[in-house]
Design a protein around this motif. Structure first.
Motif, PDB file in Angstrom:
ATOM      1  N   GLY A  86      49.486  48.483  19.312  1.00 47.95           N
ATOM      2  CA  GLY A  86      49.473  48.276  17.862  1.00 47.95           C
ATOM      3  C   GLY A  86      49.046  46.846  17.565  1.00 47.95           C
ATOM      4  N   CYS A  87      48.886  46.544  16.296  1.00 46.55           N
ATOM      5  CA  CYS A  87      48.563  45.185  15.846  1.00 46.55           C
ATOM      6  C   CYS A  87      49.549  44.821  14.742  1.00 46.55           C
ATOM      7  CB  CYS A  87      47.166  45.120  15.254  1.00 46.55           C
ATOM      8  SG  CYS A  87      45.878  45.486  16.429  1.00 46.55           S
ATOM      9  N   GLY A  88      49.878  43.547  14.661  1.00 42.20           N
ATOM     10  CA  GLY A  88      50.719  43.057  13.572  1.00 42.20           C
ATOM     11  C   GLY A  88      52.028  43.829  13.493  1.00 42.20           C
ATOM     12  N   THR A  89      52.320  44.312  12.296  1.00 38.42           N
ATOM     13  CA  THR A  89      53.562  45.053  12.080  1.00 38.42           C
ATOM     14  C   THR A  89      53.672  46.265  13.001  1.00 38.42           C
ATOM     15  OG1 THR A  89      53.845  44.301   9.825  1.00 38.42           O
ATOM     16  CG2 THR A  89      54.736  46.456  10.318  1.00 38.42           C
ATOM     17  N   ALA A  90      52.555  46.938  13.229  1.00 37.22           N
ATOM     18  CA  ALA A  90      52.586  48.130  14.089  1.00 37.22           C
ATOM     19  C   ALA A  90      52.982  47.736  15.517  1.00 37.22           C
ATOM     20  CB  ALA A  90      51.225  48.816  14.066  1.00 37.22           C
ATOM     21  N   ILE A 149      50.094  53.014  17.552  1.00 32.13           N
ATOM     22  CA  ILE A 149      50.832  52.968  16.279  1.00 32.13           C
ATOM     23  C   ILE A 149      49.943  52.312  15.231  1.00 32.13           C
ATOM     24  CG2 ILE A 149      52.924  52.178  15.132  1.00 32.13           C
ATOM     25  CD1 ILE A 149      54.231  51.964  17.841  1.00 32.13           C
ATOM     26  N   SER A 150      49.807  52.971  14.084  1.00 33.18           N
ATOM     27  CA  SER A 150      48.981  52.394  13.031  1.00 33.18           C
ATOM     28  C   SER A 150      49.305  53.051  11.696  1.00 33.18           C
ATOM     29  CB  SER A 150      47.500  52.617  13.363  1.00 33.18           C
ATOM     30  OG  SER A 150      46.692  52.151  12.322  1.00 33.18           O
ATOM     31  N   GLN A 151      49.384  52.251  10.668  1.00 32.01           N
ATOM     32  CA  GLN A 151      49.547  52.804   9.326  1.00 32.01           C
ATOM     33  C   GLN A 151      48.241  53.457   8.916  1.00 32.01           C
ATOM     34  OE1 GLN A 151      49.179  53.631   5.506  1.00 32.01           O
ATOM     35  NE2 GLN A 151      48.130  51.723   6.008  1.00 32.01           N
ATOM     36  N   SER A 152      47.171  52.659   8.941  1.00 31.30           N
ATOM     37  CA  SER A 152      45.881  53.120   8.413  1.00 31.30           C
ATOM     38  C   SER A 152      45.173  54.096   9.333  1.00 31.30           C
ATOM     39  CB  SER A 152      44.961  51.919   8.205  1.00 31.30           C
ATOM     40  OG  SER A 152      44.729  51.276   9.441  1.00 31.30           O
ATOM     41  N   GLY A 153      45.372  53.923  10.641  1.00 32.32           N
ATOM     42  CA  GLY A 153      44.594  54.704  11.605  1.00 32.32           C
ATOM     43  C   GLY A 153      43.159  54.230  11.688  1.00 32.32           C
ATOM     44  N   GLU A 154      42.884  53.042  11.135  1.00 32.79           N
ATOM     45  CA  GLU A 154      41.510  52.535  11.128  1.00 32.79           C
ATOM     46  C   GLU A 154      41.400  51.135  11.729  1.00 32.79           C
ATOM     47  OE1 GLU A 154      39.210  54.464  10.501  1.00 32.79           O
ATOM     48  OE2 GLU A 154      40.010  56.001   9.162  1.00 32.79           O
ATOM     49  N   THR A 155      42.471  50.609  12.290  1.00 36.20           N
ATOM     50  CA  THR A 155      42.435  49.249  12.826  1.00 36.20           C
ATOM     51  C   THR A 155      41.494  49.201  14.037  1.00 36.20           C
ATOM     52  OG1 THR A 155      44.638  48.846  12.004  1.00 36.20           O
ATOM     53  CG2 THR A 155      43.900  47.421  13.779  1.00 36.20           C
ATOM     54  N   ALA A 156      40.477  48.349  13.939  1.00 36.34           N
ATOM     55  CA  ALA A 156      39.407  48.360  14.945  1.00 36.34           C
ATOM     56  C   ALA A 156      39.952  48.134  16.359  1.00 36.34           C
ATOM     57  CB  ALA A 156      38.370  47.302  14.604  1.00 36.34           C
ATOM     58  N   GLY A 203      50.564  48.099  -0.869  1.00 34.42           N
ATOM     59  CA  GLY A 203      50.835  46.674  -0.640  1.00 34.42           C
ATOM     60  C   GLY A 203      50.265  46.292   0.722  1.00 34.42           C
ATOM     61  N   VAL A 204      49.579  45.168   0.773  1.00 30.79           N
ATOM     62  CA  VAL A 204      48.975  44.765   2.050  1.00 30.79           C
ATOM     63  C   VAL A 204      50.068  44.504   3.093  1.00 30.79           C
ATOM     64  CG1 VAL A 204      47.723  42.860   3.140  1.00 30.79           C
ATOM     65  CG2 VAL A 204      46.765  43.990   1.137  1.00 30.79           C
ATOM     66  N   ALA A 205      51.184  43.974   2.644  1.00 28.24           N
ATOM     67  CA  ALA A 205      52.288  43.753   3.577  1.00 28.24           C
ATOM     68  C   ALA A 205      52.991  45.082   3.824  1.00 28.24           C
ATOM     69  CB  ALA A 205      53.261  42.748   2.981  1.00 28.24           C
ATOM     70  N   SER A 206      53.011  45.465   5.069  1.00 30.59           N
ATOM     71  CA  SER A 206      53.563  46.771   5.411  1.00 30.59           C
ATOM     72  C   SER A 206      55.093  46.739   5.361  1.00 30.59           C
ATOM     73  CB  SER A 206      53.086  47.127   6.816  1.00 30.59           C
ATOM     74  OG  SER A 206      53.426  48.435   7.114  1.00 30.59           O
ATOM     75  N   THR A 207      55.682  47.703   4.690  1.00 31.28           N
ATOM     76  CA  THR A 207      57.149  47.755   4.610  1.00 31.28           C
ATOM     77  C   THR A 207      57.632  49.145   5.036  1.00 31.28           C
ATOM     78  OG1 THR A 207      56.905  48.270   2.254  1.00 31.28           O
ATOM     79  CG2 THR A 207      57.441  45.984   2.836  1.00 31.28           C
ATOM     80  N   LEU A 212      56.596  37.490   9.960  1.00 31.75           N
ATOM     81  CA  LEU A 212      55.235  37.898   9.580  1.00 31.75           C
ATOM     82  C   LEU A 212      55.183  38.193   8.077  1.00 31.75           C
ATOM     83  CD1 LEU A 212      52.310  38.748  10.322  1.00 31.75           C
ATOM     84  CD2 LEU A 212      53.179  41.038  10.716  1.00 31.75           C
ATOM     85  N   LYS A 213      56.199  38.905   7.606  1.00 32.03           N
ATOM     86  CA  LYS A 213      56.223  39.282   6.184  1.00 32.03           C
ATOM     87  C   LYS A 213      56.228  38.029   5.317  1.00 32.03           C
ATOM     88  CE  LYS A 213      55.496  42.422   6.401  1.00 32.03           C
ATOM     89  NZ  LYS A 213      55.064  43.580   7.096  1.00 32.03           N
ATOM     90  N   LEU A 214      57.071  37.059   5.696  1.00 31.11           N
ATOM     91  CA  LEU A 214      57.200  35.869   4.845  1.00 31.11           C
ATOM     92  C   LEU A 214      55.906  35.064   4.833  1.00 31.11           C
ATOM     93  CD1 LEU A 214      59.210  34.317   3.056  1.00 31.11           C
ATOM     94  CD2 LEU A 214      59.743  32.910   5.030  1.00 31.11           C
ATOM     95  N   LYS A 215      55.311  34.858   6.007  1.00 28.97           N
ATOM     96  CA  LYS A 215      54.090  34.035   6.019  1.00 28.97           C
ATOM     97  C   LYS A 215      52.961  34.759   5.307  1.00 28.97           C
ATOM     98  CE  LYS A 215      53.933  34.383  10.817  1.00 28.97           C
ATOM     99  NZ  LYS A 215      53.860  33.770  12.093  1.00 28.97           N
ATOM    100  N   GLU A 216      52.917  36.064   5.447  1.00 32.59           N
ATOM    101  CA  GLU A 216      51.841  36.868   4.879  1.00 32.59           C
ATOM    102  C   GLU A 216      51.847  36.826   3.337  1.00 32.59           C
ATOM    103  OE1 GLU A 216      52.638  40.981   6.115  1.00 32.59           O
ATOM    104  OE2 GLU A 216      50.499  41.294   6.198  1.00 32.59           O
ATOM    105  N   ILE A 217      53.012  36.977   2.739  1.00 33.58           N
ATOM    106  CA  ILE A 217      53.006  37.065   1.268  1.00 33.58           C
ATOM    107  C   ILE A 217      53.434  35.784   0.572  1.00 33.58           C
ATOM    108  CG2 ILE A 217      53.286  39.580   1.193  1.00 33.58           C
ATOM    109  CD1 ILE A 217      56.208  39.091   0.376  1.00 33.58           C
TER     110      ILE A 217
HETATM  111  C1  AGP Z   1      51.435  44.105   8.002  1.00 33.60           C
HETATM  112  O1  AGP Z   1      52.194  43.571   6.980  1.00 33.60           O
HETATM  113  C2  AGP Z   1      50.107  43.564   8.146  1.00 33.60           C
HETATM  114  N1  AGP Z   1      49.388  43.614   6.937  1.00 33.60           N
HETATM  115  C3  AGP Z   1      49.329  43.890   9.404  1.00 33.60           C
HETATM  116  O2  AGP Z   1      49.942  43.179  10.432  1.00 33.60           O
HETATM  117  C4  AGP Z   1      49.170  45.372   9.845  1.00 33.60           C
HETATM  118  O3  AGP Z   1      50.394  45.889  10.244  1.00 33.60           O
HETATM  119  C5  AGP Z   1      48.147  45.442  10.985  1.00 33.60           C
HETATM  120  O4  AGP Z   1      46.923  44.980  10.523  1.00 33.60           O
HETATM  121  C6  AGP Z   1      48.009  46.821  11.565  1.00 33.60           C
HETATM  122  O5  AGP Z   1      47.543  47.740  10.620  1.00 33.60           O
HETATM  123  P1  AGP Z   1      47.623  49.295  10.878  1.00 33.60           P
HETATM  124  O6  AGP Z   1      49.064  49.660  10.940  1.00 33.60           O
HETATM  125  O7  AGP Z   1      46.937  49.910   9.695  1.00 33.60           O
HETATM  126  O8  AGP Z   1      46.928  49.575  12.170  1.00 33.60           O
END
Ligand code: AGP
Length: 599
Positions: free
Chosen positions: A295-299, A342-349, A393-397, A474-479
Motif C-alpha cells: 500500500g501507499c500512505g494511509t493504505a 490495499i487501496s482506496q482508489s484502486g488506481e495508485t500507480a 476528502g483527500v485525507a483518507s478517514t 500523516l493526517k495532521l501534516k496533510e491537512i
Molecule cells: C491519505 O490521507 C492520503 N491522501 C494518501 O496517503 C493515500 O492513502 C495514498 O495515496 C494511497 O491511496 P489509495 O488508497 O487510493 O491507494
C-alpha cells in the motif's frame, strides 16, 4: 492524478464535461480547462489556474457550445502551476488532455525543438501534441498518427484527443486508468474515472494498454484499434456501476468531517456483512505461504495494522511493503506466496505496478479496495471490497477504518486455523464507541484550539498503536500543513527526543497494553518541557493527568485488537480541528490529489 472527461454526440457537451470534472476534482486541482470544436472545425481552448470553480466562471462568461468537448483537471508534474501549463494543449489541428508522465519527454522535446518546433508550455504532455501534429502532417491519418506518437512516449499515461478533422474523440493509455461508455441515446463518453460517468452511460468499456478507442459520433459507437490500425478486441465491457448519487456534503462543512461521521454506520454495516467464507484462501498445509501486503500512505498504515492481526491470529509470516519501494529491491518471492494490495482508489500507480510485478511472478493476488471496477480490482485474482462508499476528502478517514476492518475479517478467515479468534463482537463495540467519541468532538476541538500554533507534533504509540501514530501524523501534516511525525514510543530516545522543547507537542497514545513503558516515554518528554497530549485509558486518568497537559480518556473495554481504530478516530477529529483553526483547504489540501496515478 489529473482527471479527464470527454464526450461527443448529439448534445452540447460543455455542461457534461464540467460536471464530470467537478466529480473528478479530487484527482487534482492545480488548474482546469476544456476544449470545444466549433462547427467550422476550429478548436477553442478555455483554461484557468486553480480550481474548477475558476473555469466555471470563465465558461459562464464565454458560453461555448459544442457537441464534442474534452476537459481536464490537473495535478502538476512537469511545469509549474499556471494557465499556460493547464490542459488541454492544442493547436489548429488537435487538442489533447493527458494524465500521467511522459518519462522521455525531455529528449523528445529536444529533438522536436531541433527541428524548429516551438513549444507553448513546459509540460511533458505537449510533447505528445507536437508528435501527433508532426505525424499527422506526414500521414494525414489520425489513428496512425496517434499510434506513432504513442509508440514514442515512455511511462504511464492516458491521452484523449480531439481533432479539427472530425467530431470524433480518440483515446489511448498505458498503465493509467481510462474508461469509455455509451448512453442509450448514442452519446459517447471517455474518462479517467468511472465515477465521472456514473448515471450517464449504460455500460463501461475499459480498453487495455495500447488500444486506441475511437468514439465515432457519426456511427454512435466506440470502436477499438490496435496500434497497427487493425480492429481490436482487447477491451472489457462491464455493466454500469450501481447508480450512486453524486455525493454531497449534506449538513457538514467539509467532506472530511462528513466521512469521519459516517464511520459508526459503516462499522455497523460491516457487522451485518460478517459471514464465514465457504472456502478459505489458504488450505491448511505444511508449506504456508508468506504474505506480502502492499500500500501507499494511509493504505500502507492499514497494512501495518493488518499484519499485526495476521501475526496474532495465524501461523503465517507476513511483511508490509511500501508499494513505491518494493520493485526497486530484490524481493524474494516464491510461487505459493500471496500478495495483498490495499487501496482506496484502486488506481495508485505504485500499488498497481507492484500488483503487476506479482502477477508476472505468478503469485496469487488479493485486493482490499474501495472502488469496484478500479484498475486494481480488475487486476487482482480476488477482491475484498471495503464498501466505504465514495471518499471525497483527500485525507483518507473512513477508508482507513474499513480497510483495517476488512483485514481483521480476512485475518480470521484466510486460513483454517485454531489460533486466536475475536470475531464480530469487538466490531459491534467499535461502532458504538466511535459514535460516543463523535459526541465528544468539542472536547477534542478545545485541545486543538490550545495547541494548534505549536511548531511540531510527535505522535507516539507502541505495538498495535504504532501504525495509528503514523496515521495520526500523516493526517495532521496533510491537512494542517504542520510538521508532524509518527514514532514508535520506544524509539524517541534514539534520536527524536533531541527535538523536544516547549514548542513541541507529543500526542502520546497510552493504551492498557504496554502502558507502563509507553507512559515512561511520555514522562521523558515532559521532563524536557515538551507539551503532552495523552490519548489514553480513562481508567488510568489520575495517573496520566499527572504528567499530561491535555488528556483524552477513552474506554478501551471490549474492543480487543480493534481499539487502535477507535483511537484513530480521535486523532482524525483532532487533525480536522487543527486544520479548521488554521483555515487550510481541508478537503483539497495544497499539492495533493486523491488518487496518485503517477509513480
Ligand atoms: C491519505 O490521507 C492520503 N491522501 C494518501 O496517503 C493515500 O492513502 C495514498 O495515496 C494511497 O491511496 P489509495 O488508497 O487510493 O491507494
Amino acid at each position: 492524478m489529473c482527471g479527464i472527461v470527454g464526450t461527443t454526440g448529439m448534445i452540447n457537451g460543455v455542461d457534461i464535461v464540467l460536471e464530470g470534472l467537478t466529480r473528478l476534482e479530487y484527482r487534482g486541482y492545480d488548474s482546469a480547462g476544456l476544449s470545444v470544436r466549433n462547427p467550422d472545425g476550429s478548436l477553442q481552448v478555455h483554461r484557468r489556474e486553480g480550481k474548477i470553480e475558476h473555469l466555471k466562471n470563465l465558461i459562464e462568461q464565454k458560453k461555448p457550445v459544442s457537441s464534442v468537448v474534452i476537459g481536464h483537471t490537473r495535478w502538476a508534474t512537469h511545469g509549474v502551476v499556471n494557465e499556460q501549463n493547464a490542459h488541454p494543449h492544442g493547436n489548429d489541428l488537435f487538442s489533447i488532455v493527458h494524465n500521467g508522465i511522459i518519462e522521455n519527454a525531455y529528449e523528445i522535446k529536444q529533438e522536436l525543438m531541433n527541428e524548429g518546433i516551438v513549444f507553448q508550455s513546459d509540460t511533458d504532455s505537449e510533447v505528445f501534441l507536437q508528435l501527433l501534429t508532426l505525424y499527422f502532417k506526414q500521414t494525414q491519418n489520425i489513428v496512425k498518427s496517434i499510434a506513432k506518437s504513442f509508440e514514442r512516449v515512455k511511462g504511464n499515461s492516458a491521452f484523449v484527443i480531439m481533432s479539427k478533422m472530425d467530431e470524433h474523440l480518440y483515446a489511448i493509455k498505458h498503465g493509467a486508468p481510462l474508461v469509455c461508455g455509451e448512453s442509450a441515446q448514442g452519446q459517447l463518453y471517455v474518462s479517467s474515472d468511472p465515477y465521472a460517468l456514473t448515471g450517464l452511460t449504460q455500460n463501461l468499456i475499459f480498453p487495455e494498454n495500447s488500444v486506441i478507442a475511437h468514439l465515432n459520433s457519426d456511427e454512435q459507437k466506440i470502436s477499438f484499434y490496435e496500434l497497427n490500425s487493425k480492429l481490436s478486441k482487447r477491451y472489457k465491457v462491464e455493466d454500469k456501476l450501481d447508480h450512486q448519487d453524486v455525493v454531497s456534503k449534506g449538513e457538514f462543512e467539509h467532506f472530511m468531517l462528513k466521512e469521519i461521521h459516517e464511520q459508526p454506520l459503516l462499522v455497523q454495516q460491516f457487522c451485518h456483512r460478517w459471514t464465514e467464507p465457504e472456502k478459505r484462501v489458504i488450505e491448511q498445509s505444511s508449506d504456508l505461504p508468506h504474505l506480502f501486503i502492499f500500500g501507499c500512505g494511509t493504505a500502507w498504515h492499514a497494512g501495518l495494522s493488518i499484519k499485526n492481526f495476521i501475526e496474532k491470529k495465524t501461523e503465517l509470516r507476513c511483511s508490509v511493503e511500501l508499494a513505491s519501494e518494493f520493485r526497486y529491491r530484490q524481493p524474494k518471492l516464491r510461487k505459493n506466496d500471496i500478495a495483498i494490495f490495499i487501496s482506496q482508489s484502486g488506481e495508485t500507480a505504485d500499488t498497481l505496478a507492484s500488483a503487476q510485478l506479482c502477477r508476472e511472478e505468478g503469485i496469487q493476488t488479493l485486493s482490499i479496495v474501495n472502488v469496484k471496477g478500479s484498475t486494481l480490482y480488475r487486476t487482482c485474482d480476488q477482491n475484498y471490497l471495503i464498501q466505504a462508499g465514495p471518499e471525497i476528502g483527500v485525507a483518507s478517514t473512513k477508508a482507513f477504518t474499513m480497510q483495517v476492518l476488512t483485514g481483521y475479517w480476512l485475518s480470521e478467515n484466510l486460513i483454517q486455523n485454531k489460533s486466536l479468534k475475536s470475531g464480530i463482537k469487538p466490531v459491534e463495540v467499535l461502532a458504538q464507541r466511535i459514535q460516543e467519541l463523535l459526541g465528544r468532538s468539542q472536547e477534542i476541538q478545545k485541545i486543538a484550539e490550545e495547541v494548534y500554533s505549536k511548531k511540531s507534533f510527535i505522535f507516539t504509540g507502541r505495538g498495535d498503536y504504532f501504525p495509528i501514530a503514523l496515521e495520526g501524523a500523516l493526517k495532521l501534516k496533510e491537512i494542517a500543513y504542520v510538521h508532524a511525525e509518527g514514532y514508535a514510543a520506544g524509539e524517541l530516545k534514539h534520536g527524536p527526543i533531541a527535538l523536544i522543547d516547549s514548542e513541541v507537542v507529543n500526542i502520546a497514545i497510552i493504551a492498557p497494553e504496554l502502558m507502563d513503558k509507553t507512559l515512561s516515554n511520555a514522562v521523558e518528554v515532559k521532563s524536557r518541557k515538551g507539551v503532552i497530549f495523552t490519548v489514553g485509558d480513562e481508567k488510568q486518568a489520575v495517573q496520566m493527568k499527572e504528567f499530561s497537559d491535555y488528556f483524552l480518556g477513552l474506554n478501551f473495554e471490549g474492543l480487543a485488537e480493534l481499539a487502535p481504530l477507535y483511537v484513530n478516530v480521535a486523532l482524525q477529529i483532532f487533525s480536522y480541528y487543527v486544520a479548521k483553526i488554521k483555515g487550510t483547504d481541508i478537503d483539497k489540501p495544497r499539492n495533493l490529489a486523491k488518487s496518485v496515478t503517477v509513480e
